[in-house]
Design an enzyme around this catalytic site. Structure first.
Site, PDB file in Angstrom:
ATOM      1  N   SER A 183       0.826  -1.210   0.000  1.00 54.18           N
ATOM      2  CA  SER A 183       0.000   0.000   0.000  1.00 54.18           C
ATOM      3  C   SER A 183       0.860   1.261   0.000  1.00 54.18           C
ATOM      4  CB  SER A 183      -0.915   0.017   1.231  1.00 54.18           C
ATOM      5  OG  SER A 183      -1.747  -1.111   1.214  1.00 54.18           O
TER       6      SER A 183
HETATM    7  N1  SAM Z   1      -1.342  -4.526   4.007  1.00 51.28           N
HETATM    8  C1  SAM Z   1      -0.552  -4.789   2.845  1.00 51.28           C
HETATM    9  C2  SAM Z   1       0.770  -4.126   2.833  1.00 51.28           C
HETATM   10  O1  SAM Z   1       1.049  -3.315   3.725  1.00 51.28           O
HETATM   11  O2  SAM Z   1       1.535  -4.440   1.933  1.00 51.28           O
HETATM   12  C3  SAM Z   1      -1.264  -4.456   1.574  1.00 51.28           C
HETATM   13  C4  SAM Z   1      -2.194  -5.481   1.249  1.00 51.28           C
HETATM   14  S1  SAM Z   1      -2.565  -5.764  -0.425  1.00 51.28           S
HETATM   15  C5  SAM Z   1      -3.184  -4.218  -0.934  1.00 51.28           C
HETATM   16  C6  SAM Z   1      -4.011  -6.759  -0.091  1.00 51.28           C
HETATM   17  C7  SAM Z   1      -3.699  -8.112   0.438  1.00 51.28           C
HETATM   18  O3  SAM Z   1      -4.920  -8.690   0.886  1.00 51.28           O
HETATM   19  C8  SAM Z   1      -3.139  -9.054  -0.598  1.00 51.28           C
HETATM   20  O4  SAM Z   1      -1.935  -9.614  -0.143  1.00 51.28           O
HETATM   21  C9  SAM Z   1      -4.217 -10.117  -0.744  1.00 51.28           C
HETATM   22  O5  SAM Z   1      -3.706 -11.407  -1.029  1.00 51.28           O
HETATM   23  C10 SAM Z   1      -4.873 -10.064   0.612  1.00 51.28           C
HETATM   24  N2  SAM Z   1      -6.246 -10.568   0.677  1.00 51.28           N
HETATM   25  C11 SAM Z   1      -7.267 -10.398  -0.183  1.00 51.28           C
HETATM   26  N3  SAM Z   1      -8.372 -11.009   0.262  1.00 51.28           N
HETATM   27  C12 SAM Z   1      -8.038 -11.594   1.442  1.00 51.28           C
HETATM   28  C13 SAM Z   1      -8.741 -12.375   2.400  1.00 51.28           C
HETATM   29  N4  SAM Z   1     -10.033 -12.712   2.259  1.00 51.28           N
HETATM   30  N5  SAM Z   1      -8.073 -12.798   3.495  1.00 51.28           N
HETATM   31  C14 SAM Z   1      -6.771 -12.498   3.681  1.00 51.28           C
HETATM   32  N6  SAM Z   1      -6.059 -11.762   2.809  1.00 51.28           N
HETATM   33  C15 SAM Z   1      -6.676 -11.306   1.711  1.00 51.28           C
END
Ligand code: SAM
Length: 227
Positions: A75
């Site tokens: 992010s």
């Molecule tokens: N917080 C992260 C960072 O600081 O890098 C950014 C996260 S990225 C924008 C979104 C993440 O959410 C991805 O790694 C994706 O695989 C995960 N994700 C999506 N749906 C999810 C779910 N139902 N449960 C857990 N993780 C999930």
């Protein structure tokens, strides 16, 4: 390089080659309206390059999101700072993050809460983040693997839940895992546009405030988008 983060306030110091760029980023975040000193301090203490692909590390302090593999992203610092500020953390919170991704948001949170659980659906991200947290000595972060839309009931209830992927609606099972007085910060799609929601629990009622528009990868799961 010294990169240890502690929760005892303002003793953190980081003297790697990116220190100047990190300071500029913190100043930029202030200009963009981030006022919570603890949040700024935490951003200023986390080496964002550690959470990025090596080839991109020279860009780690640009206020941008970057790819981390599998179509996912780390992010943007402003969004991390804003969501953390919206969570209004005092330091004693038990927190759940949904979407570990690179681990950067979790690292920023770790110095600001008592205990952080972070859940990720992709094993590979969770394992990578766990290694970095160990390297940094972030001992209050626990990495879980699974569908975060179901939450992590056995570790809750939570003072704060932070969702870092965009859901089709407010995720009810997560809201129900908030403590009384707890809050959830989550991007939710409305009329084709994602916007940050803050959901506050008061007994059995939930107050929803809507904030800035944002752009996250989809929240995929039983109570999210279909994968
Ligand atoms: N917080 C992260 C960072 O600081 O890098 C950014 C996260 S990225 C924008 C979104 C993440 O959410 C991805 O790694 C994706 O695989 C995960 N994700 C999506 N749906 C999810 C779910 N139902 N449960 C857990 N993780 C999930």
């Amino acid at each position: 390089m010294e990169s240890r983060v502690t929760r005892d306030g303002y003793k953190r110091r980081l003297t790697d080659k990116f220190a100047g760029k990190r300071e500029k980023l913190v100043n930029l975040l202030k200009e963009k309206g981030i006022t919570d000193e603890r949040v700024l301090e935490s951003i200023g203490s986390i080496p964002r390059q550690m959470f990025m692909e090596h080839a991109l590390e020279y860009r780690a302090y640009e206020d941008l999101s970057f790819p981390i593999g599998r179509g996912q992203t780390i992010s943007r610092p402003y969004t991390v700072a804003l969501m953390t500020q919206l969570a209004k953390l005092a330091g004693s919170e038990i927190c759940l993050e949904v979407g570990t991704g690179s681990g950067y948001q979790a690292a920023v949170l770790s110095g600001l809460v008592e205990k952080l659980y972070t859940i990720e659906r992709h094993n590979v991200f969770s394992n990578r983040a766990r290694k970095i947290f160990n390297e940094m000595g972030l001992s209050n972060v626990a990495c879980l693997v699974g569908d975060g839309t179901i939450g992590a009931k056995s570790y809750g209830p939570f003072d704060v839940i932070m969702v870092t992927a965009g859901g089709p609606k407010i995720c009810e099972p997560l809201a129900l895992q908030l403590k009384d007085g707890g809050r959830m910060v989550a991007p939710v799609v409305e009329e084709g546009q994602q916007c940050l929601h803050v959901i506050r629990r008061n007994g059995n009622s939930f107050k929803v405030s809507k904030g800035e528009s944002c752009s996250f990868v989809p929240l995929v799961g039983v109570h999210g988008f279909k994968g």
